[in-house]
Each structure stands twice: as structure tokens, then as C-alpha cells.
Scaffold this motif. Structure first.
Motif, PDB file in Angstrom:
ATOM      1  N   TRP A 245      15.604  -9.230  15.659  1.00  0.00           N
ATOM      2  CA  TRP A 245      15.093  -8.719  14.378  1.00  0.00           C
ATOM      3  C   TRP A 245      13.868  -9.469  13.874  1.00  0.00           C
ATOM      4  O   TRP A 245      13.059  -8.913  13.133  1.00  0.00           O
ATOM      5  N   ASP A 246      13.702 -10.742  14.284  1.00  0.00           N
ATOM      6  CA  ASP A 246      12.679 -11.594  13.687  1.00  0.00           C
ATOM      7  C   ASP A 246      11.530 -11.929  14.632  1.00  0.00           C
ATOM      8  O   ASP A 246      10.792 -12.887  14.399  1.00  0.00           O
ATOM      9  N   ALA A 247      11.341 -11.156  15.691  1.00  0.00           N
ATOM     10  CA  ALA A 247      10.263 -11.450  16.640  1.00  0.00           C
ATOM     11  C   ALA A 247       8.922 -10.949  16.123  1.00  0.00           C
ATOM     12  O   ALA A 247       8.850  -9.924  15.446  1.00  0.00           O
ATOM     13  N   GLU A 248       7.858 -11.686  16.414  1.00  0.00           N
ATOM     14  CA  GLU A 248       6.459 -11.275  16.233  1.00  0.00           C
ATOM     15  C   GLU A 248       5.954 -11.279  14.790  1.00  0.00           C
ATOM     16  O   GLU A 248       4.758 -11.364  14.564  1.00  0.00           O
ATOM     17  N   VAL A 249       6.813 -11.135  13.808  1.00  0.00           N
ATOM     18  CA  VAL A 249       6.352 -11.038  12.418  1.00  0.00           C
ATOM     19  C   VAL A 249       6.922 -12.185  11.604  1.00  0.00           C
ATOM     20  O   VAL A 249       8.104 -12.488  11.684  1.00  0.00           O
ATOM     21  N   GLN A 250       6.067 -12.829  10.821  1.00  0.00           N
ATOM     22  CA  GLN A 250       6.531 -13.874   9.923  1.00  0.00           C
ATOM     23  C   GLN A 250       7.115 -13.251   8.653  1.00  0.00           C
ATOM     24  O   GLN A 250       6.546 -12.322   8.092  1.00  0.00           O
ATOM     25  N   ASP A 251       8.252 -13.780   8.231  1.00  0.00           N
ATOM     26  CA  ASP A 251       8.924 -13.303   7.026  1.00  0.00           C
ATOM     27  C   ASP A 251       9.102 -11.781   7.045  1.00  0.00           C
ATOM     28  O   ASP A 251       8.631 -11.076   6.141  1.00  0.00           O
TER      29      ASP A 251
END
Length: 281
Positions: A245-251
Motif C-alpha cells: 500500500w505504501d510503495a512509491e508515494v510519500q504519505d
């Protein structure tokens, strides 16, 4: 209905629509003349409406207090709190009074007094506010009451505080917002919710936890998609079940994209996104 206005004890507020569904203030505010007629109210409604004719319907709400006056003299702020259970359903509401110079802990303490066993809300509580079907903010207990977005808003039934059970995150877990988004219009709808997720959890696992939390039938949930959004909303990625769910994008933000169950209902028409723009010379 047992509604009786008692001077200095309670008050009756009149609204064109259910007050929890519109930010409009009560019709009988102090600024309105006592001699205002129903015909004048209907003219006002026709002016605000997109149709030429509209039946006059008034929603009457009984307040357990007199707005202004004694409440202000005592330095108290009336707040409407709405209780939500683990399935993100509103199970009850209450109007409370907290000191103007108090903090969110005063709100939580007062909310604890109004809990009912059948609601299934146990343990510590948290307070948050939502706007346009998105999370506005989760408040710390020491946050001042004056810092609430609903502070001093006239329609306390629309500008309210959401109360729900709090959860203690395990080491490494994050509390993230998940909101609902209509597949066609890409507009958020319904109530967002918070979910504790560890780093790298696969989207398929998160979807199954959302399904269990909301208790959505298999036949309906099979068409729902999990979408990862950037904070600015400029980036949207439909996640596959094996994607973290948290790959490639910050926050990142997550949304459940699916068809709005009733896109043409009155709540949708009242949304600020669906109001026509009128320019007058």
C-alpha cells in the motif's frame, strides 16, 4: 411530537432541510424578524432552489438550551457529538457543553458519560472531524476547544465532532485514512474511517480487512477497488492485491473506489460540488 418551546429553558430551530445534511443556519436566528411569514420563507426557498417552485417543508429541532444568553455568560460552548461504532455507523448523538477555554479531553470526558452499552463502544475514545466525506483532523486530548473547526459554528448539527473507540498502534503501525470515492465522478462520499496498517502490507490484505470491518457482502465488494492517492490528489494508482500500500508515494492516502449506492439522493444534490454556479449582473 411533544415539542414545546419553554422560554429560557429550550428553543425550537427551523430549517429548510435536515440540519445534519446542510451547513445552512437555522431560519429563526436572532437576525430574522419575529413577524416573518411562511410566505416569505417560501420565497426565500424558491430563490435558493434551482427549480421555480418547491413545496415549503420545515424541519423543527428542539434544543435543550437557549442559544446565547446564559450559555455564553457561563463561558460554555455547545457541541454536537456523534458516536460511531467499529462498522463506521452512527449509533447515537448528544449535545454537550464544554468550557470555551477547555480542551478535547473535556469533550471526551463528557462523551464518556453519554455512552450506552448497546453501542459496543468500549475503551478509550478519540475525537475527530470530517468535511466533504474526508478526514479533517484527529485531535489530541490537549487540543484546545477553540481550535476545533466546529467551534462557534451556528449549525452545530452539521458542524459536529465524531467520537469513536481509539486503538493503540503496535510498533511500526500507522493509523491511516481510508475514504469512499465514486467510480464515475471521483467524488468522495459517505464516512471515511481509520485503519491501523504496518509498512508494506499488501493491498489485498487491507481490502479484506475493510470488507470485514464494513461487513460488505461478497457480491457487492467484488467490484470495489483500492486506490492509492498522493496527498495532493494528482497521482492515483489502482492497486493489485499483491502491491504494497505504501510503495512509491510519500504519505499516501487510500480510497475504496466503487459505485455510489444512491448518487441521485438529496444528500448528493446538496453537495457543494453539484450546486450550479449563478452569476448575476
Amino acid at each position: 411530537f411533544g415539542l414545546t418551546e419553554k422560554p429560557k429553558e429550550n428553543a425550537l430551530w427551523l430549517f429548510h432541510a435536515p440540519p445534519s445534511c446542510t451547513a445552512e443556519e437555522a431560519l429563526n436566528t436572532p437576525a430574522m424578524r419575529e413577524q416573518t411569514t411562511l410566505k416569505e420563507l417560501q420565497r426565500q426557498l424558491s430563490y435558493l432552489s434551482t427549480t421555480s417552485k418547491r413545496q415549503l417543508t420545515l424541519h423543527v429541532v428542539e434544543l435543550t438550551f437557549q442559544p446565547g444568553g446564559t450559555i455564553l455568560q457561563q463561558g460554555l460552548c455547545p457541541l454536537c457529538i456523534r458516536f460511531f461504532d467499529d462498522r463506521v455507523r452512527e449509533v447515537g448523538s448528544e449535545v454537550i457543553f464544554v468550557p470555551n477555554d477547555g480542551n478535547v479531553q473535556d469533550v471526551l470526558t463528557e462523551a464518556q458519560r453519554h455512552l450506552k452499552p448497546e453501542w459496543g463502544i468500549t475503551g478509550s475514545l478519540r475525537a475527530l472531524e470530517c468535511a466533504d466525506s474526508r478526514l479533517h483532523k484527529v485531535y489530541r486530548p490537549d487540543h484546545p476547544v477553540r481550535g476545533l473547526a466546529c467551534f462557534c459554528r451556528a449549525n452545530i448539527f452539521f458542524h459536529c465532532v465524531r467520537i469513536e473507540a481509539d486503538q493503540e498502534p503496535a510498533p511500526g503501525q500507522r493509523l491511516i485514512e481510508i475514504f469512499h470515492c465514486d467510480r464515475s465522478s471521483q467524488q468522495a462520499f459517505a464516512q471515511p474511517f481509520l485503519l491501523l496498517v504496518p509498512p508494506g502490507e499488501k493491498s489485498g490484505s487491507i481490502k479484506q480487512r475493510c470488507k470485514a470491518k464494513l461487513q460488505v457482502p461478497d457480491s457487492e465488494f467484488k467490484s470495489w477497488r483500492l486506490v492509492r492517492c498522493s496527498k495532493s490528489g494528482s497521482s492515483r494508482v489502482h492497486l493489485k492485491d499483491e502491491d504494497p500500500w505504501d510503495a512509491e508515494v510519500q504519505d499516501p492516502r487510500l480510497c475504496l473506489e466503487h459505485v455510489h449506492p444512491n448518487p441521485l439522493n438529496s444528500l448528493s444534490r446538496q453537495s457543494r460540488h453539484n450546486k450550479p454556479l449563478t452569476i448575476k449582473a
